[in-house]
Write a protein that holds these residues in place. Sequence first.
Motif, short mmCIF file in Angstrom:
data_model
loop_
_atom_site.label_atom_id
_atom_site.label_comp_id
_atom_site.label_asym_id
_atom_site.label_seq_id
_atom_site.Cartn_x
_atom_site.Cartn_y
_atom_site.Cartn_z
N ILE A 17 28.86 44.67 -127.97
CA ILE A 17 28.75 45.97 -127.30
C ILE A 17 28.28 45.72 -125.86
O ILE A 17 27.38 44.91 -125.63
CB ILE A 17 27.71 46.87 -127.99
N SER A 18 28.88 46.43 -124.90
CA SER A 18 28.44 46.29 -123.51
C SER A 18 28.65 47.59 -122.75
O SER A 18 29.29 48.52 -123.24
CB SER A 18 29.20 45.14 -122.83
N ASN A 19 28.11 47.64 -121.55
CA ASN A 19 28.34 48.74 -120.60
C ASN A 19 28.12 50.12 -121.20
O ASN A 19 28.99 50.99 -121.14
CB ASN A 19 29.74 48.66 -120.00
N ILE A 20 26.94 50.37 -121.75
CA ILE A 20 26.64 51.67 -122.34
C ILE A 20 26.14 52.61 -121.25
O ILE A 20 25.20 52.29 -120.54
CB ILE A 20 25.57 51.56 -123.44
N VAL A 21 26.80 53.75 -121.14
CA VAL A 21 26.37 54.77 -120.20
C VAL A 21 26.33 56.13 -120.91
O VAL A 21 27.06 56.36 -121.87
CB VAL A 21 27.27 54.86 -118.94
N ALA A 22 25.44 56.97 -120.42
CA ALA A 22 25.29 58.33 -120.94
C ALA A 22 25.33 59.28 -119.75
O ALA A 22 24.28 59.60 -119.18
CB ALA A 22 23.99 58.45 -121.72
N PRO A 23 26.53 59.71 -119.33
CA PRO A 23 26.67 60.48 -118.10
C PRO A 23 25.91 61.80 -118.09
O PRO A 23 25.65 62.34 -117.01
CB PRO A 23 28.17 60.70 -117.97
N ASP A 24 25.53 62.33 -119.26
CA ASP A 24 24.80 63.60 -119.32
C ASP A 24 23.31 63.45 -118.99
O ASP A 24 22.64 64.45 -118.75
CB ASP A 24 24.90 64.21 -120.72
N LEU A 25 22.79 62.23 -119.00
CA LEU A 25 21.35 62.03 -118.83
C LEU A 25 20.96 62.01 -117.35
O LEU A 25 21.73 61.60 -116.50
CB LEU A 25 20.91 60.74 -119.51
N PRO A 26 19.73 62.42 -117.05
CA PRO A 26 19.28 62.53 -115.66
C PRO A 26 18.91 61.18 -115.04
O PRO A 26 18.59 60.21 -115.74
CB PRO A 26 18.03 63.41 -115.79
N GLY A 27 18.95 61.13 -113.72
CA GLY A 27 18.48 59.97 -112.96
C GLY A 27 19.10 58.67 -113.40
O GLY A 27 20.29 58.60 -113.68
N ASP A 28 18.27 57.63 -113.45
CA ASP A 28 18.74 56.31 -113.86
C ASP A 28 18.88 56.16 -115.37
O ASP A 28 19.33 55.12 -115.85
CB ASP A 28 17.78 55.23 -113.35
N ALA A 29 18.51 57.18 -116.13
CA ALA A 29 18.57 57.11 -117.59
C ALA A 29 20.00 56.98 -118.10
O ALA A 29 20.22 56.61 -119.25
CB ALA A 29 17.91 58.33 -118.21
N TRP A 30 20.98 57.29 -117.27
CA TRP A 30 22.37 57.27 -117.73
C TRP A 30 22.88 55.87 -118.01
O TRP A 30 23.87 55.70 -118.72
CB TRP A 30 23.28 58.01 -116.75
N ILE A 31 22.21 54.84 -117.51
CA ILE A 31 22.59 53.47 -117.83
C ILE A 31 21.69 52.99 -118.95
O ILE A 31 20.46 53.02 -118.83
CB ILE A 31 22.42 52.55 -116.60
N MET A 32 22.27 52.57 -120.07
CA MET A 32 21.50 52.14 -121.23
C MET A 32 21.72 50.65 -121.48
O MET A 32 22.84 50.18 -121.44
CB MET A 32 21.88 52.94 -122.47
N ASP A 33 20.63 49.96 -121.75
CA ASP A 33 20.66 48.53 -121.95
C ASP A 33 20.16 48.22 -123.36
O ASP A 33 19.01 48.51 -123.68
CB ASP A 33 19.79 47.84 -120.91
N LEU A 34 21.03 47.64 -124.20
CA LEU A 34 20.63 47.31 -125.57
C LEU A 34 19.51 46.27 -125.63
O LEU A 34 18.80 46.19 -126.62
CB LEU A 34 21.82 46.79 -126.37
N ASP A 35 19.37 45.50 -124.58
CA ASP A 35 18.34 44.46 -124.57
C ASP A 35 17.03 44.91 -123.94
O ASP A 35 16.04 44.19 -123.99
CB ASP A 35 18.86 43.21 -123.84
N ALA A 36 17.01 46.10 -123.36
CA ALA A 36 15.81 46.59 -122.70
C ALA A 36 14.78 47.06 -123.73
O ALA A 36 15.13 47.60 -124.78
CB ALA A 36 16.15 47.74 -121.76
N ALA A 37 13.51 46.87 -123.40
CA ALA A 37 12.43 47.30 -124.28
C ALA A 37 12.22 48.82 -124.21
O ALA A 37 11.73 49.43 -125.15
CB ALA A 37 11.14 46.58 -123.92
N SER A 38 12.61 49.42 -123.08
CA SER A 38 12.43 50.86 -122.95
C SER A 38 13.67 51.46 -122.30
O SER A 38 14.51 50.76 -121.75
CB SER A 38 11.19 51.17 -122.11
#
Length: 133
Positions: A17-38
């Motif tokens: 899985i790669s390049n996860i985005v959530a265009p509905d979310l505000p600010g920088d939250a629209w980019i999602m990282d599966l490896d990020a802790a938060s």
Amino acid sequence: MVDVAHGIAQRMIKLQISNIVAPDLPGDAWIMDLDAASGYDAPSANNVSFEIQFDVGPADHDWTEHFFADVVTPSRRGTTGRRRKPIELHEYSLSNLKQYLRAAVSACEKEDWEHSLAELRKRFLWEWDMPNM
């Protein structure tokens, strides 16, 4: 996996899985990282509805296909009005979403891409199945 009837070891492709985005979310939250802790924390973990777009492909290849889904909690079920397939989480958290995505995509790993794609299309909306808008 071993085909017991024929004694043949069957290789499954590993999906990534790669390049996860959530265009509905505000600010920088629209980019999602599966490896990020938060990541994105919803104001209410029980009242969530947003679209995600992500890529999936064989881990040993340099190409992917695009998929779409709506992330919803039970209180928002049916509110999206879209044709996307829902990822229904009892309670939203980035951890719950990551766990769901990893498990769902792993369950789609079959002997080749065509069979894996057929399984992915049961769970997510594939880019080529998008309705013309």
